[in-house]
Design an enzyme around this catalytic site. Structure first.
Site, PDB file in Angstrom:
ATOM      1  N   ASN A 187       0.829  -1.124  -0.048  1.00 23.53           N
ATOM      2  CA  ASN A 187       0.139  -0.071  -0.008  1.00 23.53           C
ATOM      3  C   ASN A 187       0.880   1.302   0.218  1.00 23.53           C
ATOM      4  O   ASN A 187       0.518   2.206  -0.566  1.00 23.53           O
ATOM      5  CB  ASN A 187      -0.921   0.057   1.224  1.00 23.53           C
ATOM      6  N   ARG A 222       3.594   0.175  25.107  1.00 24.96           N
ATOM      7  CA  ARG A 222       2.792   0.673  24.085  1.00 24.96           C
ATOM      8  C   ARG A 222       3.462   2.216  24.279  1.00 24.96           C
ATOM      9  O   ARG A 222       3.675   2.920  23.312  1.00 24.96           O
ATOM     10  CB  ARG A 222       1.287   0.630  23.948  1.00 24.96           C
ATOM     11  N   HIS A 278      -8.115  -0.973   6.219  1.00 28.13           N
ATOM     12  CA  HIS A 278      -8.151  -2.221   6.923  1.00 28.13           C
ATOM     13  C   HIS A 278      -8.993  -3.140   5.801  1.00 28.13           C
ATOM     14  O   HIS A 278     -10.001  -2.362   5.121  1.00 28.13           O
ATOM     15  CB  HIS A 278      -9.398  -1.972   8.327  1.00 28.13           C
ATOM     16  N   ASP A 320      -8.837  -0.752  15.018  1.00 23.33           N
ATOM     17  CA  ASP A 320      -9.711  -0.650  13.604  1.00 23.33           C
ATOM     18  C   ASP A 320     -11.310  -0.053  14.109  1.00 23.33           C
ATOM     19  O   ASP A 320     -12.270  -0.624  13.590  1.00 23.33           O
ATOM     20  CB  ASP A 320      -9.946  -1.873  13.012  1.00 23.33           C
TER      21      ASP A 320
HETATM   22  C1  GAR Z   1      -3.029  -4.681   3.900  1.00 29.42           C
HETATM   23  O1  GAR Z   1      -4.170  -5.628   3.326  1.00 29.42           O
HETATM   24  C2  GAR Z   1      -3.931  -3.757   4.891  1.00 29.42           C
HETATM   25  O2  GAR Z   1      -5.088  -3.515   4.330  1.00 29.42           O
HETATM   26  C3  GAR Z   1      -3.925  -4.771   6.169  1.00 29.42           C
HETATM   27  O3  GAR Z   1      -2.588  -5.283   6.283  1.00 29.42           O
HETATM   28  C4  GAR Z   1      -2.121  -5.464   4.675  1.00 29.42           C
HETATM   29  C5  GAR Z   1      -0.834  -4.841   4.832  1.00 29.42           C
HETATM   30  O4  GAR Z   1      -0.297  -5.065   3.388  1.00 29.42           O
HETATM   31  N1  GAR Z   1      -4.156  -3.859   7.260  1.00 29.42           N
HETATM   32  C6  GAR Z   1      -4.656  -4.560   8.274  1.00 29.42           C
HETATM   33  O5  GAR Z   1      -5.238  -5.734   8.613  1.00 29.42           O
HETATM   34  C7  GAR Z   1      -4.981  -3.581   9.576  1.00 29.42           C
HETATM   35  N2  GAR Z   1      -5.670  -3.988  10.483  1.00 29.42           N
HETATM   36  P1  GAR Z   1       0.993  -4.113   2.586  1.00 29.42           P
HETATM   37  O6  GAR Z   1       2.005  -4.115   3.737  1.00 29.42           O
HETATM   38  O7  GAR Z   1       1.311  -4.703   1.592  1.00 29.42           O
HETATM   39  O8  GAR Z   1       0.240  -2.823   2.425  1.00 29.42           O
END
Ligand code: GAR
Length: 193
Positions: free
Chosen positions: A15, A67, A111, A147
């Site tokens: 992303n 955290r 998400h 989320d």
């Molecule tokens: C993506 O599908 C994003 O939407 C998800 O992790 C993946 C990361 O992929 N995020 C979540 O699940 C957040 N709760 P990427 O590192 O290739 O962008």
């Protein structure tokens, strides 16, 4: 005036890559500069891509840190920048109140499910295992929950006919890669008009 963003990742960074491409040659060109790509792990694969594009990168290991202690380190690092938006892109950490308050209303996440129905990890597995005929990608503001922040926009992913989890992921990511930049563009244009 171009907006400055920090993109936060924890892994692959597809992303982040899509957003960087849109900043260079697409719908975010002349609107957005990626100031830094930040990861909470040294081995987040996306860092290599960001470096190869000449983008500043930074990692701070979150391992073993409370955290709020980790988040304060990130806040201290970002102190050296002027950041308009923090774009979470596969950043697999819940943010503490200290961080959310420091960047109130400026933190966005994507998400890969309808956040009213599924939160946390393995959203595509959830869609596949439940034989969903469609799922939704959600872009939302980030609060202290997992989320749970206010939804900005959702985009349907058609899952009819999918046979494998890999196909679900492919269809979903194709939507994510386009949708996230569209929403970032919309937010910025709404703010500046
Ligand atoms: C993506 O599908 C994003 O939407 C998800 O992790 C993946 C990361 O992929 N995020 C979540 O699940 C957040 N709760 P990427 O590192 O290739 O962008």
């Amino acid at each position: 005036m171009k907006k400055k963003i920090a993109i936060f990742i924890s892994g692959r960074g597809s992303n982040m890559k899509a957003i960087v491409e849109q900043c260079r040659n697409g719908i975010l060109k002349n609107l957005v500069d990626v100031e830094v790509v930040f990861a909470n792990k040294e081995d987040a694969a996306g860092l290599d891509y960001a470096r190869s594009m000449g983008i500043r990168t930074k990692w701070i290991s979150s391992k073993g840190l409370k955290r709020s202690v980790f988040d304060q380190k990130v806040i201290d690092f970002l102190d050296g920048f002027t950041i308009d938006y923090i774009i979470l892109a596969g950043y697999m950490r819940v943010l503490s109140g200290i961080f959310v308050n420091a960047f109130s209303g400026k933190i966005i996440n994507i998400h890969p499910a309808d956040t009213f129905k599924h939160q946390g990890l393995h959203a595509y597995e959830w869609a596949f295992n439940n034989n969903l005929q469609e799922t939704k990608i959600t872009v939302h503001y980030v609060d202290e929950g997992m989320d749970t922040g206010a939804v900005i926009s959702q985009h349907i992913v058609d899952l009819k006919g999918v046979q494998t989890l890999k196909e679900v992921e492919e269809r979903g990511l194709k939507v994510e890669h386009k949708f996230y930049s569209e929403i970032i563009r919309m937010l910025i244009l709404n703010e500046t008009n």
